[in-house]
Structure formats: structure tokens, C-alpha cells
Design an enzyme around this catalytic site. Structure first.
Site, PDB file in Angstrom:
ATOM      1  N   ARG A   1      90.174 -23.937  -8.023  1.00  0.00           N
ATOM      2  CA  ARG A   1      90.964 -22.948  -8.488  1.00  0.00           C
ATOM      3  C   ARG A   1      92.455 -23.351  -8.575  1.00  0.00           C
ATOM      4  O   ARG A   1      93.010 -23.986  -7.609  1.00  0.00           O
ATOM      5  CB  ARG A   1      91.097 -21.720  -7.433  1.00  0.00           C
ATOM      6  CG  ARG A   1      92.200 -20.837  -7.913  1.00  0.00           C
ATOM      7  CD  ARG A   1      91.961 -19.464  -7.417  1.00  0.00           C
ATOM      8  NE  ARG A   1      92.404 -19.339  -5.851  1.00  0.00           N
ATOM      9  CZ  ARG A   1      92.520 -18.158  -5.338  1.00  0.00           C
ATOM     10  NH1 ARG A   1      92.387 -17.179  -5.993  1.00  0.00           N
ATOM     11  NH2 ARG A   1      93.223 -18.180  -3.945  1.00  0.00           N
TER      12      ARG A   1
ATOM     13  N   ASP B   1      90.307 -34.016 -14.819  1.00  0.00           N
ATOM     14  CA  ASP B   1      90.255 -35.372 -14.822  1.00  0.00           C
ATOM     15  C   ASP B   1      89.598 -36.047 -13.342  1.00  0.00           C
ATOM     16  O   ASP B   1      89.318 -36.943 -13.299  1.00  0.00           O
ATOM     17  CB  ASP B   1      91.803 -36.181 -15.129  1.00  0.00           C
ATOM     18  CG  ASP B   1      91.977 -35.870 -16.522  1.00  0.00           C
ATOM     19  OD1 ASP B   1      90.955 -35.456 -17.494  1.00  0.00           O
ATOM     20  OD2 ASP B   1      93.252 -36.321 -16.875  1.00  0.00           O
TER      21      ASP B   1
ATOM     22  N   GLU C   1      93.143  -9.804 -11.989  1.00  0.00           N
ATOM     23  CA  GLU C   1      93.564  -9.547 -10.618  1.00  0.00           C
ATOM     24  C   GLU C   1      94.978  -8.858 -10.847  1.00  0.00           C
ATOM     25  O   GLU C   1      95.913  -8.836  -9.653  1.00  0.00           O
ATOM     26  CB  GLU C   1      93.354 -10.589  -9.671  1.00  0.00           C
ATOM     27  CG  GLU C   1      94.122 -11.793 -10.196  1.00  0.00           C
ATOM     28  CD  GLU C   1      94.084 -12.681  -9.305  1.00  0.00           C
ATOM     29  OE1 GLU C   1      93.616 -12.689  -8.153  1.00  0.00           O
ATOM     30  OE2 GLU C   1      94.730 -14.150  -9.446  1.00  0.00           O
TER      31      GLU C   1
ATOM     32  N   ASP D   1      94.452  -9.176  -4.775  1.00  0.00           N
ATOM     33  CA  ASP D   1      95.342  -8.869  -5.792  1.00  0.00           C
ATOM     34  C   ASP D   1      95.252  -7.837  -6.753  1.00  0.00           C
ATOM     35  O   ASP D   1      96.278  -6.950  -6.919  1.00  0.00           O
ATOM     36  CB  ASP D   1      95.727 -10.094  -6.609  1.00  0.00           C
ATOM     37  CG  ASP D   1      96.410 -11.168  -6.122  1.00  0.00           C
ATOM     38  OD1 ASP D   1      97.465 -11.038  -5.603  1.00  0.00           O
ATOM     39  OD2 ASP D   1      96.146 -12.388  -6.151  1.00  0.00           O
TER      40      ASP D   1
HETATM   41  C1  3PY Z   1      92.258 -12.408  -4.557  1.00  0.00           C
HETATM   42  O1  3PY Z   1      91.469 -11.576  -3.917  1.00  0.00           O
HETATM   43  O2  3PY Z   1      93.351 -11.963  -5.213  1.00  0.00           O
HETATM   44  C2  3PY Z   1      91.934 -13.938  -4.606  1.00  0.00           C
HETATM   45  O3  3PY Z   1      92.584 -14.513  -5.366  1.00  0.00           O
HETATM   46  C3  3PY Z   1      90.921 -14.332  -3.841  1.00  0.00           C
HETATM   47  O4  3PY Z   1      91.278 -15.751  -3.239  1.00  0.00           O
HETATM   48 MG    MG Z   2      94.448 -13.715  -6.190  1.00  0.00          MG
END
Ligand code: 3PY
Ligand code: MG
Length: 264
Positions: free
Chosen positions: A71, A85, A147, A173
Site C-alpha cells: 500500500r 520496481d 474511503e 476512513d
Molecule cells: C482504513 O480503514 O481506512 C484503511 O485504510 C485500512 O488501513
Molecule cells: Mg484508510
């Protein structure tokens, strides 16, 4: 090029269980990679991990069967290309809120003419194989995180972006964006409806529906709801839950404690 086993599992209709790493350690990456996860994601957004630690963590994951993903901290072409890479076979990108966000993200992951990824696959060649270049676009997975409220509002258009393989819901989020308390498994009806809607629409577009969860039990429930790739908490949560349970047992607790982890 080495086949992406996430694609293979999903094509066979099997759910993918994705581990999540927040601790900057090649040893813990190696340990987690050997526990049976189908894939493991190195989290450079909220994990305490920079590119140098990520490199050694990717190397450690190479000694395990888990497909390595990352991520990224943000939708930044430089960071995305660097992690590809380094050998990432999938990128999860936070806060995809608009079509432009999704187009830019996908473009960072694909070589011309499909995208703008710069050539220099470095460790990608060592993990993927000498024929990495002609097949990388086919094997590498792109997950946009929905999110934000804008991401939810623009969901249909985001899902129509070619080359975006799937959605990974960030439930904390998303809950915050919808006016609720940040929790992986929110009881808020608006958040629950949003999660259901995102899952259904993602699958209706033939894309992969993924979500971050707080535990194995929560991940199992998400699979029954239709999610195809789930994360049963990060390693910090798993470690702290196990530690709390062991301490309680050592202190003579009669029943197992329902410990909350310290992960996110
Ligand atoms: C969230 O729940 O907002 C995430 O990004 C999980 O890590
Ligand atoms: Mg998040």
C-alpha cells in the site's frame, strides 16, 4: 514471468486472505509470509515503513509463498513506480476519490502505451523473472481504495476506468467520511449500506472487491458478504491480541479474553 497467484485464486472462485505489515522488519515479514496468507501487503501509508525497509521486506517475502503487495502512502507516481520496481505484484492506493485519481493511479502501474510507468524494473526482474517487461501489465494488480465521500459518489465512474483491477475499502476512513466513528466493522447503518453498495457495484463491473478487517472472524463474515480479498487485521493487531490473551491466561483468567488489538 512468475504468475500472480492472486489472479489464479480469484479465477478459481477462491477468496484471497491478505496479510498486512506495519512493522519495518524483514524478519516479521518473513514470519508472516510463512503463515499461510495468499498475499501480504507492506503498508507504507500507516505502517512505520519506508522504502529501504520495504526492500528488505520484499526480499524476505520472496522466500515465502505469499504474493507481495504494497500500500503506497499516496497516489504519487514516483512512489508507486518505485515500489513496483522493488517487486510489488499489486499496489493498493489510498483515497481514490475521482476518475482522474483512478486514471493517474493505473497509469503509474502500466508501461506505455497503456500508462506512463518508467522503465527500470530492478528487483521486479529478480522476483518476476527475466521476461518481466512484456507481461508486467498483465500480472500486476491495481486496487484503488474507496474511503472518501467523493470516492463513494464517483464510484460508478471510477469502476469504469480500464486497468483498475479492484477496489479495496478502507472502512475506518470511509466511516469517518460518512460522519461515523472510525471502525473496521461499523454498526452505523449508513456505513454498512455504503460497504454493501461498494461490494455489489465492484462485482457488477467484473472487478475485485476487497476490504480491510479487524480480525479473522470479521474477515470470514466479509467473505460471506461477497468480498473476494480480505485482510484479517495487521500484524500489530494480531501480535497485541495474542500477547494480551497470553498475559491474561498467565494471570489465571478462566475464560479467553476478547482482546482488542492495537492495529488500525
Ligand atoms: C482504513 O480503514 O481506512 C484503511 O485504510 C485500512 O488501513
Ligand atoms: Mg484508510
Amino acid at each position: 514471468m512468475r504468475t500472480n497467484q492472486i489472479r489464479t485464486k480469484l479465477a478459481a472462485g477462491q477468496p484471497v486472505i491478505n496479510g498486512w505489515l506495519a512493522i519495518p522488519s524483514s524478519y516479521s515479514a518473513e514470519v508472516m509470509g510463512h503463515q499461510g496468507f495468499d498475499s501480504v501487503t507492506i503498508d507504507l501509508q500507516h505502517g512505520m515503513i519506508g522504502i529501504d525497509a520495504a526492500l528488505s521486506m520484499f526480499q524476505a517475502l520472496s522466500s515465502t509463498p505469499a504474493v507481495p503487495m504494497a500500500r503506497v502512502p499516496w497516489n504519487d507516481p514516483a512512489q508507486i513506480m518505485r515500489l513496483l520496481d522493488t517487486g510489488a505484484y499489486g499496489i493498493i492506493c489510498p483515497m481514490i476519490s475521482t476518475v482522474d485519481d483512478a486514471v493517474s493511479f493505473v497509469s503509474s502501474c502500466r508501461y506505455p502505451p497503456k500508462g506512463q510507468r518508467s522503465f527500470g524494473p530492478a528487483r521486479g526482474l529478480l522476483y518476476g523473472g527475466a521476461d518481466y517487461y512484456p507481461h508486467a501489465d498483465r500480472e500486476i494488480l491495481t486496487f484503488g481504495m474507496i474511503e472518501t465521500r467523493a470516492g463513494l459518489d464517483n464510484l460508478e465512474a471510477i469502476l469504469a476506468v480500464e486497468g483498475l483491477d479492484g477496489i479495496y475499502i478502507g472502512p475506518n476512513d470511509l466511516a469517518l467520511a460518512l460522519g461515523a466513528v472510525p471502525r473496521s466493522e461499523s454498526d452505523d447503518p449508513v456505513v454498512k449500506e455504503a460497504v454493501k453498495h461498494i461490494c455489489e457495484r465492484t462485482k457488477a463491473h467484473g472487478k475485485i472487491a476487497g476490504i480491510f478487517c479487524s480480525s479473522g472472524e470479521a474477515a470470514a463474515r466479509r467473505i460471506t458478504e461477497g468480498f473476494q480479498i480480505v485482510t484479517p487485521g495487521n500484524e500489530v493487531a494480531l501480535m497485541s491480541m495474542a500477547a494480551k490473551a497470553a498475559i491474561a491466561a498467565a494471570r489465571g483468567a478462566k475464560a479467553p479474553i476478547a482482546a482488542a488489538g492495537n492495529g488500525y
